[in-house]
Design a protein around this motif. Structure first.
Motif, PDB file in Angstrom:
ATOM      1  N   ASP A 260     -67.489  43.167 -92.531  1.00 58.06           N
ATOM      2  CA  ASP A 260     -67.537  44.561 -92.090  1.00 58.06           C
ATOM      3  C   ASP A 260     -66.666  45.466 -92.954  1.00 58.06           C
ATOM      4  OD1 ASP A 260     -69.269  43.944 -90.053  1.00 58.06           O
ATOM      5  OD2 ASP A 260     -67.737  43.896 -88.481  1.00 58.06           O
ATOM      6  N   ALA A 261     -65.635  44.905 -93.570  1.00 59.32           N
ATOM      7  CA  ALA A 261     -64.699  45.710 -94.371  1.00 59.32           C
ATOM      8  C   ALA A 261     -65.175  45.946 -95.793  1.00 59.32           C
ATOM      9  CB  ALA A 261     -63.328  45.037 -94.401  1.00 59.32           C
ATOM     10  N   LEU A 262     -66.270  45.311 -96.196  1.00 63.14           N
ATOM     11  CA  LEU A 262     -66.765  45.424 -97.571  1.00 63.14           C
ATOM     12  C   LEU A 262     -67.726  46.596 -97.718  1.00 63.14           C
ATOM     13  CD1 LEU A 262     -67.505  41.663 -98.348  1.00 63.14           C
ATOM     14  CD2 LEU A 262     -65.715  43.048 -99.408  1.00 63.14           C
ATOM     15  N   PRO A 263     -67.563  47.432 -98.747  1.00 60.50           N
ATOM     16  CA  PRO A 263     -68.560  48.462 -99.052  1.00 60.50           C
ATOM     17  C   PRO A 263     -69.708  47.840 -99.843  1.00 60.50           C
ATOM     18  CG  PRO A 263     -66.818  48.552-100.666  1.00 60.50           C
ATOM     19  CD  PRO A 263     -66.441  47.457 -99.701  1.00 60.50           C
ATOM     20  N   VAL A 264     -70.751  48.605-100.086  1.00 64.06           N
ATOM     21  CA  VAL A 264     -71.834  48.128-100.947  1.00 64.06           C
ATOM     22  C   VAL A 264     -71.245  47.755-102.305  1.00 64.06           C
ATOM     23  CG1 VAL A 264     -73.940  48.778-102.164  1.00 64.06           C
ATOM     24  CG2 VAL A 264     -73.625  49.422 -99.764  1.00 64.06           C
ATOM     25  N   GLY A 265     -71.594  46.582-102.775  1.00 66.62           N
ATOM     26  CA  GLY A 265     -71.021  46.063-104.013  1.00 66.62           C
ATOM     27  C   GLY A 265     -69.814  45.183-103.801  1.00 66.62           C
ATOM     28  N   GLY A 266     -69.225  45.207-102.604  1.00 65.54           N
ATOM     29  CA  GLY A 266     -68.088  44.349-102.300  1.00 65.54           C
ATOM     30  C   GLY A 266     -68.512  42.901-102.140  1.00 65.54           C
ATOM     31  N   ARG A 267     -67.609  41.995-102.461  1.00 68.07           N
ATOM     32  CA  ARG A 267     -67.947  40.572-102.442  1.00 68.07           C
ATOM     33  C   ARG A 267     -66.913  39.759-101.672  1.00 68.07           C
ATOM     34  NH1 ARG A 267     -70.150  38.962-108.529  1.00 68.07           N
ATOM     35  NH2 ARG A 267     -72.038  40.274-108.466  1.00 68.07           N
ATOM     36  N   VAL A 268     -67.391  38.646-101.094  1.00 66.40           N
ATOM     37  CA  VAL A 268     -66.526  37.708-100.407  1.00 66.40           C
ATOM     38  C   VAL A 268     -66.789  36.318-100.967  1.00 66.40           C
ATOM     39  CG1 VAL A 268     -68.197  37.301 -98.539  1.00 66.40           C
ATOM     40  CG2 VAL A 268     -65.768  36.837 -98.151  1.00 66.40           C
ATOM     41  N   ALA A 269     -65.726  35.538-101.106  1.00 63.91           N
ATOM     42  CA  ALA A 269     -65.828  34.137-101.501  1.00 63.91           C
ATOM     43  C   ALA A 269     -65.059  33.303-100.490  1.00 63.91           C
ATOM     44  CB  ALA A 269     -65.259  33.921-102.903  1.00 63.91           C
ATOM     45  N   VAL A 270     -65.642  32.158-100.113  1.00 69.86           N
ATOM     46  CA  VAL A 270     -65.037  31.284 -99.110  1.00 69.86           C
ATOM     47  C   VAL A 270     -64.961  29.870 -99.667  1.00 69.86           C
ATOM     48  CG1 VAL A 270     -65.200  30.320 -96.793  1.00 69.86           C
ATOM     49  CG2 VAL A 270     -65.979  32.665 -97.224  1.00 69.86           C
ATOM     50  N   LEU A 271     -63.772  29.296 -99.648  1.00 78.91           N
ATOM     51  CA  LEU A 271     -63.553  27.904-100.007  1.00 78.91           C
ATOM     52  C   LEU A 271     -63.262  27.137 -98.718  1.00 78.91           C
ATOM     53  CD1 LEU A 271     -61.204  28.547-103.057  1.00 78.91           C
ATOM     54  CD2 LEU A 271     -63.568  27.732-103.193  1.00 78.91           C
ATOM     55  N   SER A 272     -64.168  26.224 -98.361  1.00 76.92           N
ATOM     56  CA  SER A 272     -64.023  25.414 -97.146  1.00 76.92           C
ATOM     57  C   SER A 272     -63.775  23.967 -97.536  1.00 76.92           C
ATOM     58  CB  SER A 272     -65.290  25.481 -96.280  1.00 76.92           C
ATOM     59  OG  SER A 272     -65.625  26.808 -95.946  1.00 76.92           O
ATOM     60  N   TYR A 273     -63.104  23.231 -96.627  1.00 78.82           N
ATOM     61  CA  TYR A 273     -62.732  21.867 -96.954  1.00 78.82           C
ATOM     62  C   TYR A 273     -63.204  20.833 -95.936  1.00 78.82           C
ATOM     63  CZ  TYR A 273     -59.977  24.172-100.472  1.00 78.82           C
ATOM     64  OH  TYR A 273     -59.610  24.946-101.541  1.00 78.82           O
ATOM     65  N   HIS A 274     -63.866  21.258 -94.890  1.00 78.89           N
ATOM     66  CA  HIS A 274     -64.543  20.299 -94.029  1.00 78.89           C
ATOM     67  C   HIS A 274     -65.775  20.945 -93.432  1.00 78.89           C
ATOM     68  CE1 HIS A 274     -62.965  22.112 -90.331  1.00 78.89           C
ATOM     69  NE2 HIS A 274     -61.732  21.943 -90.758  1.00 78.89           N
ATOM     70  N   SER A 275     -66.652  20.090 -92.907  1.00 79.35           N
ATOM     71  CA  SER A 275     -67.989  20.538 -92.516  1.00 79.35           C
ATOM     72  C   SER A 275     -67.966  21.561 -91.396  1.00 79.35           C
ATOM     73  CB  SER A 275     -68.839  19.336 -92.100  1.00 79.35           C
ATOM     74  OG  SER A 275     -68.247  18.663 -90.994  1.00 79.35           O
ATOM     75  N   LEU A 276     -66.967  21.516 -90.508  1.00 78.35           N
ATOM     76  CA  LEU A 276     -66.933  22.451 -89.386  1.00 78.35           C
ATOM     77  C   LEU A 276     -66.764  23.882 -89.882  1.00 78.35           C
ATOM     78  CD1 LEU A 276     -64.638  20.406 -86.986  1.00 78.35           C
ATOM     79  CD2 LEU A 276     -67.137  20.519 -86.982  1.00 78.35           C
TER      80      LEU A 276
END
Length: 344
Positions: A260-276
């Motif tokens: 919700d905090a990202l404007p058009v063109g904004g990006r998010v990256a997520v690094l996860s370490y388990h399946s949940l």
């Protein structure tokens, strides 16, 4: 966060891999996970901003490795760094001090993103990173109680200002609730047996240390199972850590708040370490990248078009070279997305 960086919520380095990577000194083995790929995804979003300084939100700051790289890559960039671990904020504060007033650090769990941004008067952020999981310092500092390889108090609090500890969970939760936590958060198939053993043992004497709990879990599991799959206590310790820190509930709130905090063109990256964690990430990003036009209509409706586009095909894995040189990256999964339409 870094592999071995963060202090947020999830399961990032395995303890066995962590011991192999760590050496002497508090920052030994500290390598930001998938750093080049994270920069490749997030830097363009920051560089595309015109008319103001771009804002990067590192929601799991840890030791500040990803944050430092982003600040060096984009000279106009301003950083908002969150962490629930005050020790991590102190370490990263020293590391990021050369960047002066480009850096704002906040003691907060990442599901408080809206509150933090309001307080700072920041209406939007252009790039967001979540590096989920327990951090290297948390694993390597025996007294934190995260690791089954050290004999330490059963603590497991990422934020040591909170009240609930792992000792309170194992000694105070009803048997059925203990079994549920082990089954759901640890994906432990012997959850019932382990919970029953914990209850029997705590009636004799409260469980207060990691070594005693790890030994109890080991003897609760069939011998044939103990011979494979690493330390049999790892799933129990993961489950307790998730419960103590409310990790999955926080993550379910945090990712939508960041989007919700990202404007058009904004990006998010997520690094996860388990399946949940990764399952939640996949579900939230897929929903935002879907066209919700009713299937019986002949053409897509603009207000139902996707709000985001996925920047990764499925979950990306680290290179073989990275997992060889940095074993703590072995279980990481990367997903990323870019906002393409304002919310209606």
């Amino acid at each position: 966060m870094d592999v071995g960086d963060h202090a947020g919520a999830g399961g990032h380095a395995s303890e066995d891999a962590g011991r192999r990577a760590a050496g002497p000194g508090p920052d030994a083995g500290h390598v930001p996970v998938m750093l080049d790929r994270v920069l490749e995804i997030l830097v363009p979003a920051a560089e595309a901003v015109t008319g103001r300084d771009p804002v990067y939100l590192d929601a799991t700051l840890g030791m500040g490795g990803h944050a430092e790289a982003m600040l060096r890559a984009v000279p106009r960039l301003r950083l908002i760094g969150l962490d629930r671990d005050t020790a991590a904020l102190e370490r990263s504060g020293r590391r990021l001090a050369p960047f002066g007033d480009r850096v704002a650090l906040e003691h907060a769990v990442y599901d408080r993103i809206p509150e933090v941004l309001r307080r700072l008067g920041v209406p939007a952020v252009d790039a967001v990173l979540f590096d989920l999981g327990v951090s290297s310092p948390q694993l390597d500092e025996a007294g934190r109680g995260f690791a089954y390889s050290y004999d330490a108090p059963l603590d497991m609090r990422m934020d040591r200002t909170q009240r609930l500890t792992a000792a309170e969970v194992v000694n105070g939760y009803p048997p059925a609730e203990l079994a549920r936590i082990l089954r759901e958060y640890g994906e432990e198939r012997f959850a019932q047996r382990i919970a029953a053993a914990i209850v029997r043992e705590r009636e004799r004497e409260p469980l207060e240390t990691t070594r005693r709990l790890a030994d109890l879990v080991r003897t609760s599991i069939p011998a044939a199972t103990r011979r494979t799959g690493g330390n049999p206590a790892k799933r129990t310790f993961q489950a307790l850590r998730i419960e103590v820190n409310g990790e999955l509930d926080s993550w379910r709130r945090a990712l939508p708040a960041a989007l919700d905090a990202l404007p058009v063109g904004g990006r998010v990256a997520v690094l996860s370490y388990h399946s949940l964690e990764d399952r939640i990430t996949k579900r939230v990003l897929a929903a935002q990248a879907a066209d919700t036009t009713p299937p019986d209509l002949p053409v897509p409706l603009p207000e139902h078009e996707p709000r985001f586009r996925l920047l990764t095909r499925g979950a990306e894995l680290p290179s073989g070279e990275e997992t060889t040189t940095n074993p703590r990256a072995g279980s990481v999964r990367l997903r990323a997305a870019e906002r393409v339409r304002e919310a209606t």
